[in-house]
Motif scaffolding. Structure first.
Motif, PDB file in Angstrom:
ATOM      1  N   PRO A  17       0.689  -1.183  -0.224  1.00 59.40           N
ATOM      2  CA  PRO A  17      -0.172  -0.013  -0.123  1.00 59.40           C
ATOM      3  C   PRO A  17       0.854   1.379   0.003  1.00 59.40           C
ATOM      4  O   PRO A  17       1.821   1.286   0.529  1.00 59.40           O
ATOM      5  CB  PRO A  17      -0.723  -0.104   1.402  1.00 59.40           C
ATOM      6  N   LEU A  21      -4.490   1.849   4.560  1.00 58.21           N
ATOM      7  CA  LEU A  21      -5.798   1.626   3.906  1.00 58.21           C
ATOM      8  C   LEU A  21      -6.604   1.017   5.278  1.00 58.21           C
ATOM      9  O   LEU A  21      -6.220   0.601   6.351  1.00 58.21           O
ATOM     10  CB  LEU A  21      -5.657   0.468   3.140  1.00 58.21           C
ATOM     11  N   ASN A  23      -9.279  -1.367   7.421  1.00 57.88           N
ATOM     12  CA  ASN A  23      -9.209  -2.733   7.619  1.00 57.88           C
ATOM     13  C   ASN A  23     -10.178  -3.531   6.613  1.00 57.88           C
ATOM     14  O   ASN A  23     -10.318  -5.062   6.816  1.00 57.88           O
ATOM     15  CB  ASN A  23      -9.297  -3.147   8.919  1.00 57.88           C
ATOM     16  N   THR A  25     -10.339  -3.562   3.383  1.00 62.11           N
ATOM     17  CA  THR A  25      -9.756  -3.509   2.284  1.00 62.11           C
ATOM     18  C   THR A  25      -9.420  -4.983   1.793  1.00 62.11           C
ATOM     19  O   THR A  25      -9.053  -5.870   2.721  1.00 62.11           O
ATOM     20  CB  THR A  25      -8.394  -2.752   2.159  1.00 62.11           C
ATOM     21  N   VAL A  59      -2.246  -3.510   5.692  1.00 62.92           N
ATOM     22  CA  VAL A  59      -2.881  -2.324   5.158  1.00 62.92           C
ATOM     23  C   VAL A  59      -2.153  -1.215   5.264  1.00 62.92           C
ATOM     24  O   VAL A  59      -2.706  -0.056   5.196  1.00 62.92           O
ATOM     25  CB  VAL A  59      -4.233  -2.383   5.605  1.00 62.92           C
TER      26      VAL A  59
END
Length: 260
Positions: A17, A21, A23, A25, A59
């Motif tokens: 990433p 991002l 959780n 994703t 993430v």
């Protein structure tokens, strides 16, 4: 890569990433048929045949996670995919849906790569395989097909909820509600140190049907209870539902007597 270069497909992936991002994703590996024809000779382009979600990656920004995502042979057969008999005419898509961390926005398309699935006679370099796909007209059609398949699959997945029985010690009540497709329970497993007392029921539910199952444990343990329920959904194959309960707060009979 592929087992016997035909029957199953495995993707070597690395996710990094560029920003934090949420959780929620999810990365999806998707197999589509370029041109599908049904028994009535109707034609559909970019038909989603198999779709695998992946959440086992970081993430956090600039954290790289390498893993292999596999489309097993039995799942492909159930989806009507015969890579040995029809090695050409298939495409893959790797797509990421999600959002920025600490936001409540709806999940959106973050990244997408698409290309023809190599046949056993073809060799594809990593740079060729993972070139990001620009949002062309073809990409838009593929994205819409994937989103439609995701919604259909989400609607087919049953809902299971577990609670401790308020009346009977060592009993777990499991409420089941089928989605848009019938499903059946094919097996139950319980995490140690818990043990089943007897065999939990293997139920079959029609689309939209609700039912109730009772699971008994041998003794109460001061540890979280983890139940895995293996299910088979019509047209969608085998799945596994995980149920998690905190230890029961109801005192046992021995504890109740000691309290007196």
């Amino acid at each position: 890569s592929a087992e016997d270069r035909a029957r199953m497909v495995a993707f070597d992936l690395e996710v990094t990433p560029l920003q934090n991002l949420s959780n929620h994703t999810i990365l999806y590996v998707v197999l589509t048929e370029d041109r599908a024809v049904d028994v009535h000779q109707r034609t559909v382009h970019h038909l989603v045949r198999e779709l695998r979600p992946e959440v086992g990656f970081s993430v956090k920004a600039n954290n790289s996670t390498a893993f292999v995502s596999m489309l097993p042979a039995d799942h492909l057969r159930a989806a009507g995919v015969d890579l040995q008999g029809e090695p050409n005419g298939w495409s893959y898509t790797v797509v990421v849906f999600g959002g920025e961390a600490e936001t409540d926005l709806e999940s959106q398309l973050l990244w997408m790569a698409h290309g023809p699935l190599p046949s056993p006679q073809q060799t594809v370099s990593p740079s060729q395989a993972w070139t990001p796909l620009l949002l062309t007209a073809v990409a838009a059609v593929v994205a819409v097909s994937i989103i439609g398949a995701l919604r259909q699959r989400e609607g087919a997945i049953p809902q299971l909820q577990a609670t401790w029985s308020p009346e009977t010690e060592r009993q777990v009540h499991v409420q089941l509600r089928a989605g848009s497709h019938p499903f059946k329970i094919t097996g139950w497993t319980i995490g140690e140190p818990w043990q089943f007392k007897g065999r939990p029921p293997r139920l079959s539910l029609a689309a939209g049907e609700q039912a109730h199952a009772v699971v008994e444990v041998r003794e109460l343990v001061q540890a979280d209870l983890h139940l895995d329920v293996a299910i088979e959904i019509e047209d969608f194959g085998a799945w596994k539902q995980h149920l998690w309960l905190r230890p029961s707060q109801k005192p046992s009979a021995t504890e109740a007597n000691d309290a007196r």
